[in-house]
Write an enzyme that holds these catalytic residues in place. Structure first.
Site, short mmCIF file in Angstrom:
data_model
loop_
_atom_site.label_atom_id
_atom_site.label_comp_id
_atom_site.label_asym_id
_atom_site.label_seq_id
_atom_site.Cartn_x
_atom_site.Cartn_y
_atom_site.Cartn_z
N GLY A 24 0.81 -1.22 0.00
CA GLY A 24 0.00 0.00 0.00
C GLY A 24 0.84 1.26 0.00
N SER A 28 7.69 2.40 -1.53
CA SER A 28 8.38 1.22 -0.99
C SER A 28 8.35 0.09 -2.01
CB SER A 28 7.72 0.80 0.33
OG SER A 28 7.84 -0.57 0.59
N ASN A 100 5.27 7.93 13.18
CA ASN A 100 4.59 6.69 13.56
C ASN A 100 5.08 6.15 14.90
OD1 ASN A 100 5.24 6.16 10.23
ND2 ASN A 100 3.14 6.37 10.92
N GLU A 162 -1.26 3.67 14.17
CA GLU A 162 -0.05 4.12 13.45
C GLU A 162 0.44 5.47 13.96
OE1 GLU A 162 1.37 2.42 10.34
OE2 GLU A 162 0.27 0.65 11.02
N ARG A 194 -4.64 0.99 7.83
CA ARG A 194 -3.78 0.62 8.97
C ARG A 194 -4.25 1.19 10.31
NH1 ARG A 194 2.56 1.36 7.63
NH2 ARG A 194 2.55 1.36 5.38
N HIS A 230 -1.16 6.55 5.09
CA HIS A 230 -1.39 7.30 6.33
C HIS A 230 -2.07 8.62 5.94
CE1 HIS A 230 2.33 5.15 8.17
NE2 HIS A 230 1.25 4.62 8.68
N CYS A 347 6.92 12.57 7.78
CA CYS A 347 7.06 11.21 8.35
C CYS A 347 8.24 11.14 9.29
CB CYS A 347 7.30 10.17 7.27
SG CYS A 347 6.00 10.02 6.06
O1 SUG Z 1 5.31 2.48 7.23
N1 SUG Z 1 7.93 2.72 4.92
C1 SUG Z 1 7.11 3.34 5.95
C2 SUG Z 1 6.90 4.80 5.65
C3 SUG Z 1 6.27 5.51 6.81
C4 SUG Z 1 5.83 6.88 6.43
N2 SUG Z 1 5.27 7.54 7.55
C5 SUG Z 1 4.27 8.42 7.51
N3 SUG Z 1 3.50 8.56 6.47
N4 SUG Z 1 4.04 9.12 8.56
C6 SUG Z 1 5.79 2.62 6.10
O2 SUG Z 1 5.21 2.20 5.09
C7 SUG Z 1 9.20 0.90 3.92
C8 SUG Z 1 10.16 -0.16 4.37
C9 SUG Z 1 10.56 -1.13 3.29
O3 SUG Z 1 9.81 -1.31 2.34
O4 SUG Z 1 11.62 -1.76 3.44
C10 SUG Z 1 8.43 1.50 5.07
O5 SUG Z 1 8.27 0.86 6.10
#
Ligand code: SUG
Length: 416
Positions: A24, A28, A100, A162, A194, A230, A347
């Site tokens: 999602g 990533s 988070n 989250e 989430r 998020h 983030c």
């Molecule tokens: O939870 N990325 C995080 C990004 C968090 C962003 N935070 C906010 N929007 N506040 C997540 O999806 C990627 C890790 C990986 O794919 O190896 C990751 O966890």
């Protein structure tokens, strides 16, 4: 100094890598398998902190969590036959995204007049669900003064939480009572929602919020389905301003009405989809910005450089600045290494309204601490990690030693 907003950024950990772990989160997924550059990533994050400190703002940081997480590897009996994603989870540097880490209710909002912090259980994603016990240890250290702070346990993991990424606070000034807005998801097409409504409500009760000043809003399922995993990917609030995409909430006008009922001074800066589509908003992370009140009282929006690369997004920013709105500056910063994992400027930080004098100074940035952190990163963080390197005993030793050097540099032996 009195109550002020302190932004606590996550220092990017030495195991930063692209394993594509977050369903999602489109960034990533699309960078899965790319080489990562932990040293450059951590220096980019530090440069952002220095930049914001240079604006005259209070800046703090949290330390990377211990990785690889041997306990998780053991509990899952990870060996050569196990799915690679399980191994990668134990190596994730995802605690860098401190939006988070926890949900924070500042002292003026709570029944007992203390600042309440609840670590987020992050239970939807394995690599993130391992974070909270170590995050809690760190919060208990940074905010150890129980006259001013209350640090809770995370709420039970079957209710996904989250943290501050799905929480906004509106107020006349940071030290005045605010209205806290909790945004939860119910559906997200093929992607998980989430943040669960009952998790948000539990956090509000734990923090002792006045029900008349806590608002609960459903995130737009279409936004989640488009990659806004998020709420802070499609809206951000500061002071009296809510800066939001037109399609952020399931019932956009209903959301404005409920917030306005609790907080009549609300100023909405809405970006219409005709100017910036959800897709452009998610790709550029326009809303994953830090909306900051500067010492002169004006507001600045700290956006990722990717916003300047997108002509529709940048065109909208220029139009906004030419008008007479509350946001007077738009400042791009380079956090590209984090962005490639779906983490923008917002983030990377947790906002805590507190008197800096009540916070453990080892978590507060100064010029000299920034220099020391920079030297430590330059000397110890790996330059590059290829996903195939995860699991290597030599890299594990490098990553562990790098973190221990940083703890040593900052005198934070308790976290060792
Ligand atoms: O939870 N990325 C995080 C990004 C968090 C962003 N935070 C906010 N929007 N506040 C997540 O999806 C990627 C890790 C990986 O794919 O190896 C990751 O966890």
């Amino acid at each position: 100094m009195g109550l002020t907003e302190i932004n606590f950024d996550g220092i990017v950990g030495p195991s930063h890598n692209y394993a594509g772990l977050s369903l999602g989160n489109l960034a990533s997924a699309s960078h899965k398998g790319d080489p990562s550059y932990p040293r450059a990533a951590a220096l980019q994050g530090l440069a952002k902190m220095r930049h914001n400190m240079g604006l005259g703002l209070a800046q703090g940081y949290f330390l990377p969590l211990p990785r690889p997480n041997g306990d998780l590897l053991a509990r899952l009996a990870v060996d050569d036959t196990a799915e690679r994603a399980l191994l990668a989870a134990a190596w994730s540097a995802s605690s860098m995204w401190t939006a988070n880490a926890a949900t924070v209710s500042p002292a003026p909002d709570t029944a007992d007049g203390r600042c309440h912090l609840t670590p987020a259980n992050l239970s939807t994603m394995l690599h993130r669900a391992q974070e909270w016990p170590d995050t809690k240890r760190q919060l208990e250290l940074a905010f150890a003064d129980t006259r001013h702070f209350a640090v809770h346990d995370a709420i039970p993991g079957s209710l996904g939480d989250e943290g501050a990424a799905n929480h906004m606070r509106l107020c006349e000034s940071h030290d005045a009572p605010g209205v806290e807005v909790f945004v939860y998801g119910r559906q997200g097409g093929e992607f998980p929602a989430r943040q669960h409504e009952q998790a948000s409500r539990a956090v509000a009760r734990l923090h002792g919020l006045d029900p008349a000043r806590a608002v609960f809003i459903e995130q737009n399922p279409a936004a989640i389905a488009a990659g806004a995993f998020h709420n802070d990917v499609v809206s951000v609030a500061n002071g009296t301003v809510l800066f939001t995409h037109e399609f952020a909430f399931a019932d956009q006008h209903g959301a404005y009405e409920s917030i306005r009922k609790a907080f009549p001074a609300l100023e909405v800066v809405e970006v219409p989809a005709s100017a910036v589509s959800l897709e452009d908003a998610i790709r550029s992370y326009l809303f994953n910005a830090q909306l900051l009140t500067l010492p002169d009282g004006s507001m600045a929006l700290i956006v990722p450089e990717e916003c300047r690369d997108n002509p529709r997004v940048w065109g909208w920013c220029e139009l906004m600045l030419a008008g007479n709105g509350p946001i007077r500056q738009v400042i791009p910063v380079d956090v590209r290494q984090s962005m490639a994992n779906g983490g923008g400027p917002a983030c990377l930080r947790l906002r805590v309204v507190a008197d800096p004098a009540t916070v453990d100074p080892r978590f507060l940035l100064s010029e000299s601490r920034a220099d020391a952190i920079e030297q430590c990163i330059a000397a110890h963080w790996p330059e590059q990690i290829d996903p195939a390197d995860l699991g290597s005993p030599a890299l594990a030793a490098t990553v562990r030693d790098a973190r221990l050097s940083l703890l040593e540099t900052l005198g934070l032996h308790e976290l060792g």
